[in-house]
Design a protein around this motif. Sequence first.
Motif, PDB file in Angstrom:
ATOM      1  N   SER A  19       0.894  -1.140  -0.141  1.00  0.00           N
ATOM      2  CA  SER A  19       0.174   0.071   0.008  1.00  0.00           C
ATOM      3  C   SER A  19       0.751   1.247  -0.005  1.00  0.00           C
ATOM      4  CB  SER A  19      -0.852  -0.067   1.422  1.00  0.00           C
ATOM      5  OG  SER A  19      -0.283   0.385   2.442  1.00  0.00           O
ATOM      6  N   PHE A  21       1.673   2.659   2.684  1.00  0.00           N
ATOM      7  CA  PHE A  21       0.806   3.647   3.612  1.00  0.00           C
ATOM      8  C   PHE A  21       1.289   2.832   4.990  1.00  0.00           C
ATOM      9  CE2 PHE A  21      -2.917   4.820   6.083  1.00  0.00           C
ATOM     10  CZ  PHE A  21      -3.019   6.167   5.514  1.00  0.00           C
ATOM     11  N   VAL A  23       1.591   3.034   8.903  1.00  0.00           N
ATOM     12  CA  VAL A  23       1.018   3.583  10.166  1.00  0.00           C
ATOM     13  C   VAL A  23       1.492   3.078  11.661  1.00  0.00           C
ATOM     14  CG1 VAL A  23      -1.329   3.556  11.297  1.00  0.00           C
ATOM     15  CG2 VAL A  23      -1.296   3.180   8.671  1.00  0.00           C
ATOM     16  N   ASN A  39       1.756  -1.281  10.889  1.00  0.00           N
ATOM     17  CA  ASN A  39       1.209  -2.362  10.068  1.00  0.00           C
ATOM     18  C   ASN A  39       2.218  -3.222   9.599  1.00  0.00           C
ATOM     19  OD1 ASN A  39       1.862  -0.113   8.828  1.00  0.00           O
ATOM     20  ND2 ASN A  39       0.589  -0.037   7.096  1.00  0.00           N
ATOM     21  N   GLU A  41       2.133  -5.683   6.470  1.00  0.00           N
ATOM     22  CA  GLU A  41       1.585  -6.138   5.338  1.00  0.00           C
ATOM     23  C   GLU A  41       2.194  -7.651   4.707  1.00  0.00           C
ATOM     24  OE1 GLU A  41       1.340  -3.000   2.567  1.00  0.00           O
ATOM     25  OE2 GLU A  41      -0.130  -1.940   3.886  1.00  0.00           O
ATOM     26  N   CYS A  50      -2.928  -4.426  11.056  1.00  0.00           N
ATOM     27  CA  CYS A  50      -2.991  -3.116  11.179  1.00  0.00           C
ATOM     28  C   CYS A  50      -1.899  -2.735  12.223  1.00  0.00           C
ATOM     29  CB  CYS A  50      -4.341  -2.577  11.717  1.00  0.00           C
ATOM     30  SG  CYS A  50      -5.467  -2.282  10.358  1.00  0.00           S
ATOM     31  N   ALA A  51      -1.547  -1.592  12.462  1.00  0.00           N
ATOM     32  CA  ALA A  51      -0.900  -1.283  13.470  1.00  0.00           C
ATOM     33  C   ALA A  51      -1.514  -1.211  14.880  1.00  0.00           C
ATOM     34  CB  ALA A  51      -0.390   0.539  13.361  1.00  0.00           C
ATOM     35  N   GLU A  52      -2.749  -0.741  15.198  1.00  0.00           N
ATOM     36  CA  GLU A  52      -3.345  -1.092  16.336  1.00  0.00           C
ATOM     37  C   GLU A  52      -3.436  -2.549  16.787  1.00  0.00           C
ATOM     38  OE1 GLU A  52      -4.354   0.362  13.561  1.00  0.00           O
ATOM     39  OE2 GLU A  52      -5.876   1.965  13.782  1.00  0.00           O
ATOM     40  N   ILE A  80      -6.250   9.712  10.395  1.00  0.00           N
ATOM     41  CA  ILE A  80      -7.000   8.725   9.968  1.00  0.00           C
ATOM     42  C   ILE A  80      -7.670   8.111  11.157  1.00  0.00           C
ATOM     43  CG2 ILE A  80      -5.381   8.320   7.951  1.00  0.00           C
ATOM     44  CD1 ILE A  80      -4.752   5.766   9.603  1.00  0.00           C
ATOM     45  N   SER A  81      -8.621   7.503  10.813  1.00  0.00           N
ATOM     46  CA  SER A  81      -9.349   6.966  12.106  1.00  0.00           C
ATOM     47  C   SER A  81      -8.989   5.423  12.018  1.00  0.00           C
ATOM     48  CB  SER A  81     -10.866   7.178  12.259  1.00  0.00           C
ATOM     49  OG  SER A  81     -11.490   7.107  11.255  1.00  0.00           O
ATOM     50  N   PRO A  82      -9.360   4.692  13.097  1.00  0.00           N
ATOM     51  CA  PRO A  82      -9.160   3.088  13.025  1.00  0.00           C
ATOM     52  C   PRO A  82      -9.958   2.261  12.270  1.00  0.00           C
ATOM     53  CG  PRO A  82      -9.184   3.894  15.480  1.00  0.00           C
ATOM     54  CD  PRO A  82      -9.414   4.855  14.428  1.00  0.00           C
ATOM     55  N   CYS A  83      -9.683   1.461  11.482  1.00  0.00           N
ATOM     56  CA  CYS A  83     -10.697   0.622  10.876  1.00  0.00           C
ATOM     57  C   CYS A  83     -11.684   0.130  11.865  1.00  0.00           C
ATOM     58  CB  CYS A  83     -10.025  -0.375   9.814  1.00  0.00           C
ATOM     59  SG  CYS A  83      -9.365  -1.962  10.948  1.00  0.00           S
TER      60      CYS A  83
HETATM   61  N1  THU Z   1      -3.955   0.586   8.736  1.00  0.00           N
HETATM   62  C1  THU Z   1      -3.455   0.582   9.837  1.00  0.00           C
HETATM   63  O1  THU Z   1      -2.406  -0.039  10.365  1.00  0.00           O
HETATM   64  N2  THU Z   1      -4.204   1.111  10.775  1.00  0.00           N
HETATM   65  C2  THU Z   1      -5.533   1.609  10.392  1.00  0.00           C
HETATM   66  O2  THU Z   1      -6.102   2.438  11.273  1.00  0.00           O
HETATM   67  C3  THU Z   1      -5.936   2.029   8.881  1.00  0.00           C
HETATM   68  C4  THU Z   1      -5.394   1.221   8.011  1.00  0.00           C
HETATM   69  C5  THU Z   1      -3.156  -0.034   7.645  1.00  0.00           C
HETATM   70  C6  THU Z   1      -3.437  -1.348   6.938  1.00  0.00           C
HETATM   71  C7  THU Z   1      -2.845  -1.641   5.526  1.00  0.00           C
HETATM   72  O3  THU Z   1      -1.543  -1.755   5.745  1.00  0.00           O
HETATM   73  C8  THU Z   1      -2.658   0.141   5.276  1.00  0.00           C
HETATM   74  O4  THU Z   1      -2.887   0.745   6.449  1.00  0.00           O
HETATM   75  C9  THU Z   1      -3.356   0.459   4.110  1.00  0.00           C
HETATM   76  O5  THU Z   1      -5.013   0.120   4.374  1.00  0.00           O
END
Ligand code: THU
Length: 130
Positions: A19, A21, A23, A39, A41, A50-52, A80-83
């Motif tokens: 990604s 991206f 976190v 995170n 991947e 995810c990071a959380e 950003i907010s948590p998924c």
């Molecule tokens: N991701 C997180 O680690 N935490 C979030 O709160 C939102 C998304 C990560 C998952 C994935 O590796 C990347 O961000 C893109 O979605």
Amino acid sequence: MSLIERARAARENAHAPYSGFGVGAALRTESGAVFAGCNAENAAYPEGTCAETGAIAAMVAAGARRIAEIAIIADTPEPISPCGGCRQRIAEFAGPRTRIVMATLSGRMRTATLEELLPGAFASAQLPRG
Ligand code: THU
């Protein structure tokens, strides 16, 4: 080091080659210990975490169970907010008024309670043997 700074440091280690991206997350337990995660991947995309989730797993592995506050950071214009899945994971170890701090690398910040992000959460009390 503040919780946001701990999350920022963990983000530096994010494994996000797919990604792009990264976190970071860091949580403080009710006894004051801090656990961080990023995170991680995977080439099999759905297996990424995810990071959380990483921060929560580190807390559980250390024997702690109650989140007092959690911070999440990403390199975005707005926090950003948590998924959804991570909101539920946080809810397992937090209360409705637990603070969730969402931050950007540039210093923007938003705070919400778990109840605001996950109203009507499913919890163990709703299980038959809850
Ligand atoms: N991701 C997180 O680690 N935490 C979030 O709160 C939102 C998304 C990560 C998952 C994935 O590796 C990347 O961000 C893109 O979605």
